[in-house]
Each structure stands twice: as structure tokens, then as C-alpha cells.
Motif scaffolding. Structure first.
Motif, mmCIF file in Angstrom:
data_model
loop_
_atom_site.group_PDB
_atom_site.id
_atom_site.type_symbol
_atom_site.label_atom_id
_atom_site.label_comp_id
_atom_site.label_asym_id
_atom_site.label_seq_id
_atom_site.Cartn_x
_atom_site.Cartn_y
_atom_site.Cartn_z
ATOM 1 N N ILE A 1 -41.465 -7.196 -15.493
ATOM 2 C CA ILE A 1 -40.049 -7.563 -15.514
ATOM 3 C C ILE A 1 -39.260 -6.565 -16.350
ATOM 4 O O ILE A 1 -38.144 -6.156 -15.990
ATOM 5 C CB ILE A 1 -39.873 -8.997 -16.058
ATOM 6 N N LEU A 2 -39.836 -6.145 -17.480
ATOM 7 C CA LEU A 2 -39.176 -5.169 -18.341
ATOM 8 C C LEU A 2 -38.992 -3.826 -17.628
ATOM 9 O O LEU A 2 -37.947 -3.176 -17.757
ATOM 10 C CB LEU A 2 -39.974 -4.978 -19.630
ATOM 11 N N PHE A 3 -40.011 -3.417 -16.881
ATOM 12 C CA PHE A 3 -39.901 -2.172 -16.117
ATOM 13 C C PHE A 3 -38.727 -2.239 -15.151
ATOM 14 O O PHE A 3 -37.901 -1.315 -15.087
ATOM 15 C CB PHE A 3 -41.199 -1.916 -15.344
ATOM 16 N N MET A 4 -38.655 -3.311 -14.386
ATOM 17 C CA MET A 4 -37.583 -3.430 -13.397
ATOM 18 C C MET A 4 -36.215 -3.456 -14.068
ATOM 19 O O MET A 4 -35.263 -2.826 -13.585
ATOM 20 C CB MET A 4 -37.801 -4.696 -12.559
ATOM 21 N N GLY A 5 -36.110 -4.164 -15.170
ATOM 22 C CA GLY A 5 -34.831 -4.280 -15.849
ATOM 23 C C GLY A 5 -34.356 -2.973 -16.459
ATOM 24 O O GLY A 5 -33.201 -2.568 -16.275
ATOM 25 N N ILE A 6 -35.232 -2.286 -17.208
ATOM 26 C CA ILE A 6 -34.848 -1.046 -17.887
ATOM 27 C C ILE A 6 -34.553 0.064 -16.881
ATOM 28 O O ILE A 6 -33.548 0.782 -16.993
ATOM 29 C CB ILE A 6 -35.947 -0.618 -18.868
ATOM 30 N N ILE A 7 -35.414 0.221 -15.884
ATOM 31 C CA ILE A 7 -35.186 1.252 -14.871
ATOM 32 C C ILE A 7 -33.936 0.929 -14.060
ATOM 33 O O ILE A 7 -33.151 1.828 -13.716
ATOM 34 C CB ILE A 7 -36.413 1.385 -13.949
ATOM 35 N N GLY A 8 -33.713 -0.350 -13.786
ATOM 36 C CA GLY A 8 -32.542 -0.755 -13.015
ATOM 37 C C GLY A 8 -31.242 -0.423 -13.722
ATOM 38 O O GLY A 8 -30.328 0.157 -13.115
ATOM 39 N N ILE A 9 -31.130 -0.764 -15.009
ATOM 40 C CA ILE A 9 -29.879 -0.515 -15.720
ATOM 41 C C ILE A 9 -29.643 0.980 -15.932
ATOM 42 O O ILE A 9 -28.514 1.466 -15.860
ATOM 43 C CB ILE A 9 -29.833 -1.279 -17.062
ATOM 44 N N SER A 10 -30.712 1.733 -16.168
ATOM 45 C CA SER A 10 -30.581 3.174 -16.335
ATOM 46 C C SER A 10 -30.111 3.834 -15.034
ATOM 47 O O SER A 10 -29.236 4.705 -15.043
ATOM 48 C CB SER A 10 -31.911 3.782 -16.773
ATOM 49 N N THR A 11 -30.679 3.401 -13.921
ATOM 50 C CA THR A 11 -30.272 3.937 -12.616
ATOM 51 C C THR A 11 -28.813 3.618 -12.325
ATOM 52 O O THR A 11 -28.064 4.452 -11.799
ATOM 53 C CB THR A 11 -31.173 3.363 -11.505
#
Length: 342
Positions: free
Chosen positions: A148-158
Motif C-alpha cells: 500500500i505504501l508503494f502505491m501511495g508514494i509512487i502515485g503522489i510523486s507521479t
């Protein structure tokens, strides 16, 4: 089965390191962002070192059937030095747990406008409950939260890159502070601090390491995962550096710019990241305590959680700025001793 265990091991490795300082962007700001684009070089170095150290320790744990960090230290350092280092590591674990509690307090204040005390007490209560389930709770929470952390951090950065581009507000970098002289020094200190804490946790993972393949795969996957997450935190903090410099939770300020729903969502992700590290640090320290008081598991968990609350009130940013670099130097010393002494 091996692949599942590799993922569990890597998730615990990542979850141990990623905590409040990492996921909030505070560690990235302190150790990498201030050097501008050169901070990316530091992250690349840190990712490689995390992978090598993780694989080395996990293989050692598997081959020598190590079940605690005392069993790793005593043969390598001797009785006197081993006991001294064990004391330092216990202090490291306690400070790591306190930093997570303090981060929860800062998050509750910045996100919800509540008193820091509510965030500290809530984190303390949840960790106490999970501590009662020992390693099963540790493994379960990380395998659920880390993806979940991967999806969230990569999502907001993108999202940030797609809307604001790659115009960096800190290309040159700021002046060096008294603890870290340049990006390479920062990378070494950052890895040494975090890896010494992660090493202590990995020494408790023997029940999960069912093969040498699971050991080295878990280390490599964990190190590369940490590097990837750090890169996706570095980019938005570089873009908004002048706006978020000095804030306790930089990534929350960035999420606010994206939108209110993203801010709320990232706040939840950040709290979960704090939770995984708090559980890892507390789990190992409670295990160490229970070697002396094996019949009082619930009482040990309760005393540990309550004793950490006053220290957490010192503040999140103050703890990160003071303890992380200091334990970084200690971590380098311990790593050198482990490498050159048998």
C-alpha cells in the motif's frame, strides 16, 4: 513457499526502515534533498548498500541459526564489547520507537488539528495490541502495509511530476550541516543508522528464513525497494523544496497542494509507515527484555509502551535531527567491528 517468504522478509526489512522519518520526507530532506540533484547519487549508493547489507545479514542469520542480535554480536565482538554494543542497540531501538510515536503526534496535530498527545497515545495503544501477537503480527502487518505504501508514494510523486514538471527549486543544494559533510557522507550515515536497526530486527527473522535463497532475495528486494521509494520521495521534495523547508512532515505539505482527498489518504499511509517501524523496533526490544522476564509478556509490553511516551514528547523533528546522525556514526563503528572481527 520460498518466494512468499522472500516477500515477507523484504516487507519487514522495508517496513522497519520506512517509518516516520522516511515516509514523511523528513529523512530524505535532511540527508539527500538539501544537496539538490546530487541527492539522487546518494540514494543510488544507499540502495546498493541496503541490498548488500540486508543479504549479508540474512544469510548469516540463516547459516548460523541466529535467533537474536545478542547471538550475532557476542561471537564477533566478545563479551565486554558485545555487552556495550547491545546496550547501545537497545537505546537505538527505544529511540526509534519514540520517534515513531512522536511522528504520530506531529501527524495528528498537522493533519487533524488535534493535540500531539492524542497521536502519541493512539500509536502506543495500537502497537501494544500488536506486540501481544509477537512475530505473527510483525509479519502480517508488513506484508499488508508495504505494498500500500508503494502505491501511495509512487502515485503522489507521479502526480506531482505530471502537474508541476521537473523544475527543481534546489538544484544547487543548501549548505552542509555539522553532521553530514556531503551527499556521500549523508548516504553512508543514512544507511548505517537504518541498517543497524534493521539488522537487529533481521536477527529475529529466522523462523521466516527457510532457505538461503529466501535470505538473499529478501535482502536484495528490500534494498532495491527502499531505494525506489526514496527516489520517489526525493523528486517531489526537490520540486517543492523552498515551500516545505523546515516543516516537520514535508510530504504532507506536498499532498496538501495536490488536494484534500490526497492529503487525507497520505496521512493514513504515513501513519501506517510509522506503525510498521514502531512495531519492528518495539518487537525486538521486548524480545530482549523477555529473556530476563520470560513469564510476563503482557506486562513487558505494557511497561515498554508506557515508558516511551515521555520521550516521544520531545518532538519528531528534534529527535530525527539529533538521534539519526548520532546513531549513524555508531552504526558505522558497529558495522566495521562486525566486518573485521570474528
Amino acid at each position: 513457499m520460498e518466494s512468499n517468504n522472500s516477500f515477507k522478509i523484504a516487507s519487514i526489512y522495508i517496513g522497519t526502515v520506512i517509518g516516520a522519518g522516511f515516509a514523511s520526507g523528513q529523512e530524505i530532506m535532511q540527508f539527500f534533498t538539501k544537496y539538490g540533484i546530487r541527492g539522487l547519487y546518494g540514494i543510488l549508493v544507499a540502495s546498493v548498500l541496503f541490498s548488500l547489507i540486508g543479504s549479508f545479514i540474512l544469510l548469516k542469520v540463516y547459516r548460523h541459526r541466529i535467533q537474536s542480535y545478542e547471538q550475532l554480536l557476542r561471537p564477533a565482538l566478545g563479551s565486554v564489547i558485545g555487552r556495550l554494543v547491545e546496550g547501545l542497540l537497545s537505546l537505538l531501538l527505544l529511540s526509534g520507537y519514540c520517534i515513531m510515536l512522536a511522528g504520530s503526534g506531529a501527524l495528528f496535530q498537522q493533519q487533524f488539528g488535534l493535540s500531539k498527545a492524542y497521536g502519541i497515545l493512539f500509536m502506543s495503544l495500537i502497537t501494544f495490541i500488536i506486540f501481544l501477537f509477537s512475530i505473527r503480527g510483525l509479519a502480517w502487518i508488513n506484508t499488508v502495509v508495504v505494498p500500500i505504501l508503494f502505491m501511495g508514494i509512487i502515485g503522489i510523486s507521479t502526480w506531482v511530476i505530471s502537474h508541476w514538471g521537473l523544475t527543481l527549486s534546489n538544484e544547487v543544494g543548501s549548505s552542509f550541516n555539522s553532521y553530514t559533510g556531503n551527499w556521500m557522507t549523508s548516504a553512508l550515515l543514512y544507511v548505517s543508522y537504518n541498517s543497524i536497526g534493521a539488522t537487529v530486527v533481521m536477527c529475529s527473522l529466522l523462523p521466516l528464513i527457510n532457505s538461503s535463497k529466501a535470505a538473499w532475495e529478501g535482502g536484495i528486494m528490500g534494498g532495491l525497494g527502499l531505494g525506489l521509494l526514496a527516489m520517489f520521495l526525493l523528486i517531489p521534495t526537490l520540486i517543492f523544496y523552498t515551500d516545505i523547508h523546515g516543516m516537520e512532515i514535508p510530504m504532507m505539505a506536498i499532498a496538501t497542494k495536490v488536494g484534500s482527498p490526497i492529503k487525507i489518504g497520505y496521512g493514513i499511509l504515513l501513519w501506517l509507515a510509522m506503525l510498521t517501524t514502531a512495531i519492528a523496533d518495539g518487537f525486538v526490544l521486548i524480545q530482549s527484555i523477555e529473556k530476563r522476564m520470560p513469564r510476563y509478556h503482557v506486562l513487558n509490553c505494557l511497561i515498554f509502551c508506557m515508558a516511551a511516551i515521555p520521550l516521544a514528547n520531545l518532538g519528531f523533528k528534534n529527535l530525527v535531527n539529533t538521534l539519526y546522525p548520532a546513531f549513524g556514526y555508531i552504526g558505522i563503528g558497529v558495522a566495521l567491528l562486525l566486518l573485521f572481527r570474528r
